[in-house]
Design a protein around this motif. Structure first.
Motif, PDB file in Angstrom:
ATOM      1  N   VAL A   1       5.890 -23.874  14.512  1.00 35.99           N
ATOM      2  CA  VAL A   1       5.978 -23.293  14.915  1.00 35.99           C
ATOM      3  C   VAL A   1       7.168 -22.531  14.810  1.00 35.99           C
ATOM      4  N   ALA A   2       8.360 -23.699  13.807  1.00 34.20           N
ATOM      5  CA  ALA A   2       9.329 -22.908  12.755  1.00 34.20           C
ATOM      6  C   ALA A   2       9.081 -21.711  12.628  1.00 34.20           C
ATOM      7  N   GLY A   3       7.637 -21.955  12.201  1.00 30.69           N
ATOM      8  CA  GLY A   3       7.441 -20.456  11.336  1.00 30.69           C
ATOM      9  C   GLY A   3       6.706 -19.260  12.075  1.00 30.69           C
ATOM     10  N   PHE A   4       6.210 -19.491  13.168  1.00 25.64           N
ATOM     11  CA  PHE A   4       5.904 -18.813  13.848  1.00 25.64           C
ATOM     12  C   PHE A   4       7.155 -18.279  14.546  1.00 25.64           C
ATOM     13  N   LEU A   5       8.090 -18.558  14.845  1.00 26.81           N
ATOM     14  CA  LEU A   5       9.597 -18.472  15.262  1.00 26.81           C
ATOM     15  C   LEU A   5      10.118 -17.720  14.629  1.00 26.81           C
ATOM     16  N   VAL A   6       9.923 -18.010  13.072  1.00 22.66           N
ATOM     17  CA  VAL A   6      11.110 -17.484  12.648  1.00 22.66           C
ATOM     18  C   VAL A   6      10.489 -16.033  12.139  1.00 22.66           C
ATOM     19  N   TRP A   7       9.768 -15.863  11.463  1.00 20.73           N
ATOM     20  CA  TRP A   7       8.916 -14.596  11.591  1.00 20.73           C
ATOM     21  C   TRP A   7       9.250 -13.690  12.498  1.00 20.73           C
ATOM     22  N   ILE A   8       9.189 -14.224  13.533  1.00 21.09           N
ATOM     23  CA  ILE A   8      10.132 -12.639  14.936  1.00 21.09           C
ATOM     24  C   ILE A   8      11.009 -12.617  14.620  1.00 21.09           C
ATOM     25  N   ARG A   9      11.904 -13.696  14.064  1.00 19.84           N
ATOM     26  CA  ARG A   9      14.016 -13.216  13.404  1.00 19.84           C
ATOM     27  C   ARG A   9      13.627 -12.562  12.725  1.00 19.84           C
TER      28      ARG A   9
END
Lengths: 260, 260
Positions: free
Chosen positions: A210-218
């Motif tokens: 999940v964090a991998g997907f979110l950090v991509w956005i950031r």
């Protein structure tokens, strides 16, 4: 102390240099486990040659059946082992370094595989429509050209036309937010709201996913983008607290460029 | 010893009387936990009235927003609690009877919710196309008429035309087998083939979910059907061993018909 693991990652031009949701999963795993590692930066067109050189296994197949190599890949000099695919790497690290925090507890192994299927299923297509064109702009000219040549056939259109600002992009983004809300419902299935991580109070591989997907956005859209604000304020601020907890596992070493 | 839990289930005309994949999940849970219970048999057209009478919560909504009641539901006289939905019932039983085998260990709670999403997603539509018309033939005239009136709009066709023998039915069945194979891949994600149950060596609620779908096939199509043979021989006999392990949790009490 083991010798540093070589961690093959894909660079971008942004300050943090690393952006890929898949390689971020492995970086989080290595940082959580506190294992020494060195990043080897690989541009997109070089992934296949590097993979073959270090004996990596292809993780997918091209439509014509030929092997398709992806990152992350690690080479562990302590065991002389090369492993590709973030989930396989997490299992390898759990097995090889049993004194480090376990990311996929035995009881949860099959459930982790099902989680990956379920979470990718609800978020990947819509998130990719928004993130892949934006990512292209942050790559080196060589990687950008390769990215365009390989991704445009998937979407059947030029990257600039995949998700231009407008109602269709907004609908995709709404579905990304809906996917996060579905994940929140899974986390709150027991009727409580205090489960920050999938396994409860400790971070596991599902959270790294999940964090991998979110950090991509950031990283790509920026911490001051509307999208990142949306993520931080969704579901009562749950994802802001979640990413804050991952903050201490975001160290990126300088690493070195791959030599072919 | 607690007082018997009342377990609301839907009868069919077959020898085993109970067939619903959703109520089977709860029956497996009750049998695995060894809790005393009594089945209350409810025909389809009576589910809403019974649910309202015992204070059940609607688990779904009709397209017009009105409440939609489903079984399984239990009423536990020991705590004066009514619970609907098999997953909610499993969590309630784990919480209320902590000395019985735990079906959703704390660490796996969110993963169980994701598993349910993932497994239903890969199997439900195709399995339903085959099983719902076949199930209709095993119901009482009242339930059959209700079933027809409520299910035909979902499929947009008469039940007899949903999956008549032929290539389209065969394709649906092939996708059911493919779904089982995907589940096998999740179970073998750690590179071993010896994980019979989702949690490893003990049965959990995810397994009860799978067994509920599989027993539906066996009860309605018959243990001598081509489909059941397919299930038993798929994936190296894995599902035959799996259902054998569930065999000791298939006791069905005589119960009694609901009085409205």
């Amino acid at each position: 102390m083991p010798e540093p693991i070589l961690f093959y990652d894909i660079p971008c031009n942004n300050a943090q240099k690393t952006w890929s949701p898949n390689t971020w999963k492995t970086r989080y795993c290595l940082n959580i486990k506190g294992l020494p590692y060195k990043t080897i930066w690989v541009e997109f067109p070089d992934i296949e040659a590097v993979s073959r050189k270090i004996g990596a296994t292809a993780t997918e197949k091209e439509p014509d059946g030929s092997p398709y190599y992806t990152l992350p890949t690690i080479y562990d000099p302590n065991t002389r082992t090369t492993i590709s695919d973030s989930a396989a790497i997490a299992r390898y690290l759990d097995r090889t370094y049993p004194d480090t925090p376990r990311l996929i507890p035995y009881e949860t192994d099959a459930l982790h595989a099902a989680f990956n299927h379920a979470f990718r299923g609800i978020i990947l297509m819509d998130l990719a429509r928004i993130m892949i064109p934006a990512t292209a702009h942050c790559l080196s000219p060589r990687s950008k050209a390769y990215f365009r040549a390989t991704r445009e056939p998937i979407f059947g259109t030029k990257l600039e036309d995949v998700a231009p600002p407008g109602p269709k992009r907004d609908e995709s983004w709404d579905r990304v937010k809906k996917a996060l809300h579905t994940l929140t419902q899974w986390l709150e299935a027991d009727g409580t709201t205090d489960r920050l991580f999938v396994l409860g109070d400790k971070i596991g591989f599902a959270d790294a996913t999940v964090a991998g997907f979110l950090v991509w956005i950031r990283v790509i859209l920026g911490a001051d983008s509307k999208e990142w604000t949306d993520v931080k304020t969704a579901d009562g601020g749950r994802w802001d607290r979640f990413m804050e907890a991952f903050g201490k596992y975001e160290a990126v070493d300088a690493g070195e460029d791959v030599v072919l």
